[in-house]
Design an enzyme around this catalytic site. Structure first.
Site, PDB file in Angstrom:
ATOM      1  N   ASP A  26      35.591  39.899  47.654  1.00 37.61           N
ATOM      2  CA  ASP A  26      34.315  39.273  46.750  1.00 37.61           C
ATOM      3  C   ASP A  26      33.139  39.127  47.758  1.00 37.61           C
ATOM      4  OD1 ASP A  26      33.211  37.753  44.577  1.00 37.61           O
ATOM      5  OD2 ASP A  26      32.934  36.331  46.054  1.00 37.61           O
ATOM      6  N   GLU A  77      33.128  44.546  46.684  1.00 37.12           N
ATOM      7  CA  GLU A  77      31.946  44.161  45.875  1.00 37.12           C
ATOM      8  C   GLU A  77      30.754  44.228  46.699  1.00 37.12           C
ATOM      9  OE1 GLU A  77      30.910  40.731  42.798  1.00 37.12           O
ATOM     10  OE2 GLU A  77      31.295  40.245  44.659  1.00 37.12           O
TER      11      GLU A  77
END
Length: 607
Positions: free
Chosen positions: A322, A377
């Site tokens: 993330d 990401e």
């Protein structure tokens, strides 16, 4: 200045710029190699270094005695206390060895524990070990308790990991909101009710005190969230998924940590710089969280061991990292727009320590687990993110592209279907670095938590007129357009998924309501509702991709006719986005001459 002189200056500038880029990449590779060599020299092999969860925290010896080891460089001393109501041990590093115990463990399973950290100023702080494997709290408690997890019998996995898929077809899933009821669902609910419907990604598994953070404000990195069940429940979930041939990826948050103190990492040794950068650099101005110091040897030990823990203990098949953009840059991407200029990706604003950490993480994961999948990401487009480390890349397998879901939201909200700019849509879907694999969604969890594609298309009628007999033009048009959007994104942009509901978590802003914190997976099982058709379309779309495997280039785009045509994997895709016109004998260019039979792989969804 003469044209020849201008061209000469341009050529000189280009050569100098390319040389600078080469030197930057070369420097990153050298830093990575040096860091890895230092790690292997100091710790013998990185395998032992990244298995530090077996030696830090509380460990039971073979004679049932106890070993406690903590890293707290800013502390005067560390003690262990708990239900046994006395302090055990004192050492500046927190090392403690209990007396020999012949029969039962020195500390029993599910015993409540606390670390007592004595600061340099003489203050006693009661914390949870950073290496705690299980934390729990009661309904009336604000903070978590460290609950010793040492069951008499370890969970035994029954199923091997499935082989690495040649292409990823991902469905993001959050355990807590996987029930149609307004409650926190459990790992058992998910295993029984959701696994048969969806696959491949689990979100928000690490323990996080604030439920509404979606799991992105982690307090306890080695603890599976107890609000969903026990560690064994999660292991059974992953094991069951593997029995179905499902690859399970964990959404891992190594960018930052919760700023909680009593049940988090913040101020663990009495200072603000134990795991994090001190001062303003260690605080994220928007998220209110603490930022890891990737140059620290012990932080690298902690985070790399965390990856090994989830691989070894829970058998996850890979990770979606993330907020990689926030990791890569000193400015964290806050208020920054990336236009593709290479100067944005090199220079003082790049956090080279974070970059080297990601290279180390990918190197170790792929070296020890060749089938491991890593996804980044990233919204910045960092060059080399998904190229091998030996080429100067960071070593990720896939980049999660973030622009496509935003593009669909923008198009649906701002432009009527008759005015869609197909060239711009195609550009957004295909705008990726050559040679890098990417994952693209029609809508991601970020869109679902705001205003999503299905809500716009249904024009407020998502929950009415879904009966197969009582269809309305709005619902019928919305469903057909939604299918086109999903198939176009899937086949031209990458992989995709969709959510059936706008989601939000209980928080002060909604009076702690669970009204939007649930998922209506049960709707697809009701035969007379059209949700079943969308589910069947998704299923058949994925089965078709599994059969052919598509990778492609655009061959035809007619803006006036609203037609997109492209080829992938010996398949010819033809999309008509015109709101009114149908076409007969439409001529398109193809690479190979021959007959192109109409496949019915996706037609069963229309019945």
């Amino acid at each position: 200045m003469k044209l020849g002189s201008i061209m000469s200056l341009i050529c000189i500038f280009s050569v100098c710029f390319c040389l600078a880029l080469y030197l930057c990449c070369d420097l990153r590779c050298k830093r990575f190699a040096e860091h890895l060599a230092q790690l292997e020299e100091a710790e013998e092999i990185f395998d032992c270094f990244t298995l530090s969860y077996r030696s830090f925290g509380i460990q039971r010896r073979s004679d049932n005695g106890l070993v406690l080891r903590e890293w707290a460089p800013g502390a005067e001393a560390v003690f262990l206390t708990g239900d046994f109501s006395k302090f055990l041990g004192k050492n500046s590093l927190g090392n403690y060895t209990s007396p020999k115990v012949d029969k039962s463990p020195a500390i029993k399973h599910l015993t409540k524990l606390k670390l007592v950290v004595l600061t340099k100023t003489g203050e006693y702080l009661f914390w949870i070990s950073p290496w705690a494997k299980y934390v729990t709290k009661t309904l009336d408690s604000v903070t978590y308790d460290w609950t010793h997890w040492d069951p008499p019998q370890r969970y035994q996995f029954q199923h091997t990991r499935p082989p690495r898929p040649s292409s990823l077809r991902i469905y993001e899933a959050h355990v807590g909101i996987s029930s149609p009821e307004g409650k926190i669902a459990s790992y058992k609910n998910f295993t029984r009710d959701v696994l048969p419907h969806i696959k491949d990604l689990l979100m928000a598994i690490m323990e996080h005190a604030y439920y509404a953070s979606f799991g992105y404000q982690v307090t306890n990195f080695f603890a599976a969230s107890s609000r969903f069940g026990t560690p064994d429940d999660l292991k059974h979930l992953v094991d069951t998924a593997h029995s179905m041939g499902i690859t399970v990826l964990l959404d891992v948050v190594h960018r930052h940590a919760s700023s909680n103190t009593e049940d988090g990492l913040n101020y663990f040794d009495g200072t603000d710089s134990c795991f994090f950068h001190g001062g303003s650099r260690g605080n994220h101005s928007l998220w209110g969280s603490r930022l890891f110091n990737y140059s620290s040897w012990e932080v690298a030990r902690f985070l790399l061991s965390n990856l090994r823990w989830w691989k070894e203990e829970y058998h996850f098949d890979g990770f979606r990292f993330d907020a990689v953009t926030s990791m890569l840059y000193q400015h964290h991407g806050i208020g920054h727009h990336f236009w593709g200029n290479y100067s944005e990706y090199f220079g003082m604003h790049v956090d080279e320590d974070a970059l080297v950490y990601l290279m180390l993480a990918n190197h170790i994961l792929h070296k020890l687990y060749p089938q491991c999948i890593t996804v980044a990401e990233d919204v910045s487009g960092m060059p080399g993110l998904c190229r091998p480390i030996e080429e100067g890349g960071l070593g990720f397998d896939y980049r999660l592209t973030m622009a496509v879901p935003d593009k669909w939201i923008q198009v649906l909200k701002e432009v009527g279907a008759e005015d869609w700019d197909l060239k711009n849509i195609v550009h957004t879907l295909t705008n990726k670095r050559r040679g890098e694999a990417s994952i693209t969604y029609a809508e991601s969890h970020d869109q679902v938590n705001n205003l999503q594609v299905t809500g716009i298309l249904a024009d407020g009628q998502r929950y009415v007129h879904q009966h197969l007999i009582a269809m309305t033009p709005v619902i019928d048009r919305g469903i057909q357009l939604f299918k086109l959007i999903r198939l176009l994104t899937h086949s031209l942009g990458g992989n995709e998924f969709g959510h059936p509901e706008w989601l939000d978590f209980p928080k002060k802003g909604n009076n702690e309501s669970y009204y939007y914190a649930h998922r209506l997976f049960n709707l697809v099982d009701i035969e007379h509702l059209r949700y079943r058709q969308l589910y069947a379309f998704d299923r058949d779309m994925n089965l078709t991709e599994d059969k052919y495997g598509w990778l492609a280039a655009v061959t035809t785009l007619n803006q006036a006719d609203k037609v997109i045509v492209f080829e992938r994997a010996n398949l010819l895709f033809v999309f008509n986005f015109h709101p009114c016109n149908s076409y007969i004998d439409y001529r398109v260019a193809v690479e190979h001459a021959g007959k192109y039979p109409f496949t019915r792989d996706l037609q069963k969804t229309s019945t």
